[in-house]
Design an enzyme around this catalytic site. Structure first.
Site, PDB file in Angstrom:
ATOM      1  N   LYS A  82      17.863  65.854  28.337  1.00 21.85           N
ATOM      2  CA  LYS A  82      18.498  66.327  27.453  1.00 21.85           C
ATOM      3  C   LYS A  82      18.143  65.650  26.096  1.00 21.85           C
ATOM      4  CE  LYS A  82      20.624  66.614  24.625  1.00 21.85           C
ATOM      5  NZ  LYS A  82      20.935  66.652  23.443  1.00 21.85           N
ATOM      6  N   GLU A  88      20.739  51.734  26.057  1.00 24.76           N
ATOM      7  CA  GLU A  88      19.521  50.999  24.615  1.00 24.76           C
ATOM      8  C   GLU A  88      20.295  51.974  23.655  1.00 24.76           C
ATOM      9  OE1 GLU A  88      17.437  49.067  25.413  1.00 24.76           O
ATOM     10  OE2 GLU A  88      16.084  49.292  27.227  1.00 24.76           O
ATOM     11  N   CYS A 137      15.181  51.255  16.001  1.00 28.49           N
ATOM     12  CA  CYS A 137      17.137  50.809  17.290  1.00 28.49           C
ATOM     13  C   CYS A 137      16.667  49.152  16.711  1.00 28.49           C
ATOM     14  CB  CYS A 137      16.972  50.547  18.712  1.00 28.49           C
ATOM     15  SG  CYS A 137      15.114  50.645  19.556  1.00 28.49           S
ATOM     16  N   GLU A 158      24.790  49.419  11.816  1.00 26.53           N
ATOM     17  CA  GLU A 158      23.675  50.429  11.160  1.00 26.53           C
ATOM     18  C   GLU A 158      23.005  51.625  10.413  1.00 26.53           C
ATOM     19  OE1 GLU A 158      21.670  51.679  15.109  1.00 26.53           O
ATOM     20  OE2 GLU A 158      19.901  50.811  15.035  1.00 26.53           O
TER      21      GLU A 158
HETATM   22  P1  NAP Z   1      22.618  59.788  19.448  1.00 31.82           P
HETATM   23  O1  NAP Z   1      23.354  60.795  18.517  1.00 31.82           O
HETATM   24  O2  NAP Z   1      23.849  58.756  20.317  1.00 31.82           O
HETATM   25  O3  NAP Z   1      22.434  60.444  20.312  1.00 31.82           O
HETATM   26  C1  NAP Z   1      21.200  60.762  21.284  1.00 31.82           C
HETATM   27  C2  NAP Z   1      21.039  61.493  22.139  1.00 31.82           C
HETATM   28  O4  NAP Z   1      22.290  61.852  22.749  1.00 31.82           O
HETATM   29  C3  NAP Z   1      21.197  63.515  21.459  1.00 31.82           C
HETATM   30  O5  NAP Z   1      20.087  63.015  22.893  1.00 31.82           O
HETATM   31  C4  NAP Z   1      21.980  63.252  21.730  1.00 31.82           C
HETATM   32  O6  NAP Z   1      22.359  65.090  21.661  1.00 31.82           O
HETATM   33  C5  NAP Z   1      22.993  63.033  23.215  1.00 31.82           C
HETATM   34  N1  NAP Z   1      24.784  62.764  22.580  1.00 31.82           N
HETATM   35  C6  NAP Z   1      24.850  63.118  21.973  1.00 31.82           C
HETATM   36  N2  NAP Z   1      26.176  62.695  21.879  1.00 31.82           N
HETATM   37  C7  NAP Z   1      26.413  62.812  23.380  1.00 31.82           C
HETATM   38  C8  NAP Z   1      27.563  63.113  24.507  1.00 31.82           C
HETATM   39  N3  NAP Z   1      28.845  63.433  24.162  1.00 31.82           N
HETATM   40  N4  NAP Z   1      27.665  63.210  25.407  1.00 31.82           N
HETATM   41  C9  NAP Z   1      25.771  62.826  26.031  1.00 31.82           C
HETATM   42  N5  NAP Z   1      24.824  62.847  25.028  1.00 31.82           N
HETATM   43  C10 NAP Z   1      25.004  62.882  23.624  1.00 31.82           C
HETATM   44  O7  NAP Z   1      21.952  58.736  18.116  1.00 31.82           O
HETATM   45  P2  NAP Z   1      20.386  59.695  17.964  1.00 31.82           P
HETATM   46  O8  NAP Z   1      21.692  60.136  16.530  1.00 31.82           O
HETATM   47  O9  NAP Z   1      19.917  60.472  18.018  1.00 31.82           O
HETATM   48  O10 NAP Z   1      19.223  58.413  17.574  1.00 31.82           O
HETATM   49  C11 NAP Z   1      20.265  57.338  16.250  1.00 31.82           C
HETATM   50  C12 NAP Z   1      20.891  56.294  17.132  1.00 31.82           C
HETATM   51  O11 NAP Z   1      20.309  55.870  18.265  1.00 31.82           O
HETATM   52  C13 NAP Z   1      21.130  54.943  16.091  1.00 31.82           C
HETATM   53  O12 NAP Z   1      21.792  54.420  16.481  1.00 31.82           O
HETATM   54  C14 NAP Z   1      19.774  54.382  16.966  1.00 31.82           C
HETATM   55  O13 NAP Z   1      19.892  52.613  16.834  1.00 31.82           O
HETATM   56  C15 NAP Z   1      19.854  54.625  18.336  1.00 31.82           C
HETATM   57  N6  NAP Z   1      18.029  53.888  18.840  1.00 31.82           N
HETATM   58  C16 NAP Z   1      18.505  52.919  20.329  1.00 31.82           C
HETATM   59  C17 NAP Z   1      17.391  52.587  20.437  1.00 31.82           C
HETATM   60  C18 NAP Z   1      17.162  51.889  21.107  1.00 31.82           C
HETATM   61  O14 NAP Z   1      16.019  51.753  22.555  1.00 31.82           O
HETATM   62  N7  NAP Z   1      18.045  50.540  21.759  1.00 31.82           N
HETATM   63  C19 NAP Z   1      16.175  53.442  19.857  1.00 31.82           C
HETATM   64  C20 NAP Z   1      16.322  54.508  19.172  1.00 31.82           C
HETATM   65  C21 NAP Z   1      17.793  54.893  18.807  1.00 31.82           C
HETATM   66  P3  NAP Z   1      22.230  65.133  20.101  1.00 31.82           P
HETATM   67  O15 NAP Z   1      20.769  65.512  19.962  1.00 31.82           O
HETATM   68  O16 NAP Z   1      22.926  66.641  19.967  1.00 31.82           O
HETATM   69  O17 NAP Z   1      22.634  64.609  19.294  1.00 31.82           O
END
Ligand code: NAP
Ligand code: MG
Length: 502
Positions: free
Chosen positions: A197, A273, A307, A406
């Protein structure tokens, strides 16, 4: 005021046509309409215009994709030898490499990131990672062992390492091509099959990868890609009773939702992650010529949408002003502009929502009494696109949201410290624990501090050194489990102990 570059390089014809093409879901090696018939518009971060439309996949599509992944897991993929599976993976790496410029342009266009970093980091690292895990496909093994409670000639025991099964991969938008590869490459090498996804904000390189997956010869169902919203397609994957594991990268808040979904359904295995608020610690004896540009890169690279970004800067008091001025000067000289312009060093944020979120953190910081050294919420706001000026705050307190949370944007908080013995506990004052960076010439101090910092990655006199052979992941609420390395592939396996009475 920094000039805004605006000289986009001409796009490759295949990129132009791919963006214009109606996108489809990828299930069992075919491109199909979503059950809902609905499409989601995506945004060009540099202009705010609509860039493309991606299918709004939902539960019905996830069900189809999981069924295809299950068939492949029980059938074609299992029937292949590790060498044959590795051959598909090596072929895919070669194909990505052959289309490197195309992927770099698509990623820059879709995410807003600079074309120079897409060329230097996103695409080549992806290729290395596929080759690294293709190598592992033929090197997994179990073990034999003697029981502790019986003489060794009475029982024969061995431990098999088996693929965990169908894996759901949920991807963030900041490094879409690389992040999807971090998940599916080790999963496939372990013998699993996958349902991806992608992030709704940036799905294009994932969908282009699907075409190369067919070309590389993977059997149908080994990789399936269902674009759509997190709360529909993502949630359906996390809840699915026939998915054995979820590998997720994204926010801590969504990570917790996925854990709950796993608990409610089938206790599927999880690798998470999540976010970070990683410290960069600069001691007075450090080489400031190296520490200053590195501390700046640590937060401003990918416009802070990383991240492991070094978003908290702690500097020993007697060099504090010098370091902060140096980082501010570096930030001031960054060429801000459209990611596709080769002169650009800092691109726009991925969406206007992300920009609004970052600006609101800045405004809160000002309201809380922090002082802006450079940047702030008012700069660059009279131009189209999701541009945010690199920003540094001082005069902060540990309670402020800009220090605790963050931000995922080019925003740095800088704080002086006096006592080297106290810096570990100050740096550890966060519920995150992804990475930490130390600058000092005192190598004993550096190692002692490395042992005391609660973070999954410690960089000493460097920052952001990633390698497929180094485990990466978080302490505390930055996640669970590790990606990359042997640990990263073993995370897609189950152990089975077999015992025979002799
Ligand atoms: P996010 O909102 O958590 O989304 C990540 C993924 O999860 C997206 O594909 C999102 O879909 C999906 N998602 C959202 N709600 C969900 C649910 N209820 N059930 C299952 N999947 C769901 O994060 P983001 O906005 O894409 O990215 C930013 C965040 O990611 C930051 O907090 C960052 O720190 C973290 N991050 C961490 C790492 C690491 O390696 N630790 C790397 C990159 C980013 P949608 O596309 O519809 O939102
Ligand atoms: Mg999101």
């Amino acid at each position: 005021m920094i000039p805004i570059a605006n000289r986009p390089i001409p796009l490759l014809p295949e990129v132009e046509s791919f963006v214009k093409r109606p996108q489809r879901l990828f299930i069992a090696n075919t491109f199909v309409e979503p059950a809902s018939g609905q499409m989601i518009p995506t945004e060009n971060p540099a202009t705010g215009d609509v860039l493309a439309h991606i299918p709004a996949g939902d539960k019905e599509d996830i069900d189809r994709a999981v069924a295809a992944a299950r068939r492949a897991f029980e059938g074609d993929w299992r029937a292949m030898s590790p060498t044959q599976r590795a051959a598909c993976m090596f072929k895919l790496a070669d194909l990505i490499e052959a289309h490197a410029e195309e992927f770099a342009q698509l990623e820059s266009l879709d995410v807003g990131k600079t074309i120079t970093s897409a060329r230097a980091i996103d695409v080549p690292f992806t290729v290395y990672l596929w080759r690294y895990y293709a190598g592992w496909a033929t090197k997994l093994y179990g073990k034999t062992l003697d029981l502790s409670l019986a003489p060794s000639d009475t029982f024969f025991s061995y431990v098999r390492r088996e693929p965990v099964g169908v894996v759901g991969c949920i991807i963030p938008w900041n490094y879409p091509l690389a992040q999807v590869s971090f998940k599916i490459a080790p999963a496939l090498a372990a013998g699993c099959t996958t349902v991806v996804k992608p992030a709704e904000q940036a799905s294009l390189t994932n969908l282009r990868l699907a075409e190369l997956i067919v070309e590389a010869g993977f059997p149908p169902g080994v990789v399936n890609i269902v674009t759509g919203l997190g709360e529909t397609a993502g949630a359906a994957l996390a809840e699915h009773p026939d998915v054995n594991k979820i590998s997720f990268t994204g926010s801590t808040a969504v990570g917790k939702l996925i854990m709950q979904a796993a608990g409610r359904s089938n206790l599927k295995r999880l690798t998470l992650e999540l976010g970070g608020k990683s410290p960069t610690i600069v001691f007075a004896d450090a080489s400031l010529e190296e520490a200053i540009p590195t501390a700046a890169t640590a937060i401003f690279n990918n416009s802070g949408q990383v991240c492991n970004a070094g978003s908290r800067l702690y500097v020993q008091r007697n060099v504090f002003d010098r370091v902060v001025e140096g980082v501010a000067d570096y930030a001031n000289r960054l060429q801000i502009g459209v990611g596709l312009d080769e002169r650009t060093q800092l691109g726009p944020l991925v969406t206007h929502e992300q920009k609004a979120r970052v600006l609101s953190y800045m405004k809160q910081g000002l309201q809380d009494g922090a002082r802006v050294v450079i940047g702030g919420p008012d700069l660059l706001q009279d131009i189209p696109g999701n541009f945010v000026h690199p920003t540094i705050f001082v005069n902060t307190t540990p309670e402020m949201s800009i220090v605790r949370e963050e931000i995922f944007g080019p925003v740095l908080v800088a704080m002086p410290f006096d006592d080297p013995d106290e810096i570990a506990s100050v740096a550890n004052q966060t519920h995150y624990g992804l990475a930490a960076t130390i600058f000092t010439r005192d190598i004993s101090l550096a190692h002692r501090l490395a042992a005391r910092l609660n973070a999954g990655a410690i960089w000493i006199n460097c920052f952001g050194v990633f390698d497929p052979n180094l485990p990466f992941g978080g302490f505390k609420q930055s996640g669970m489990g590790r990606e990359f390395s042997q640990e990263g592939i073993e995370a897609f396996t189950e152990l089975k102990a077999v015992t025979v009475k002799l």
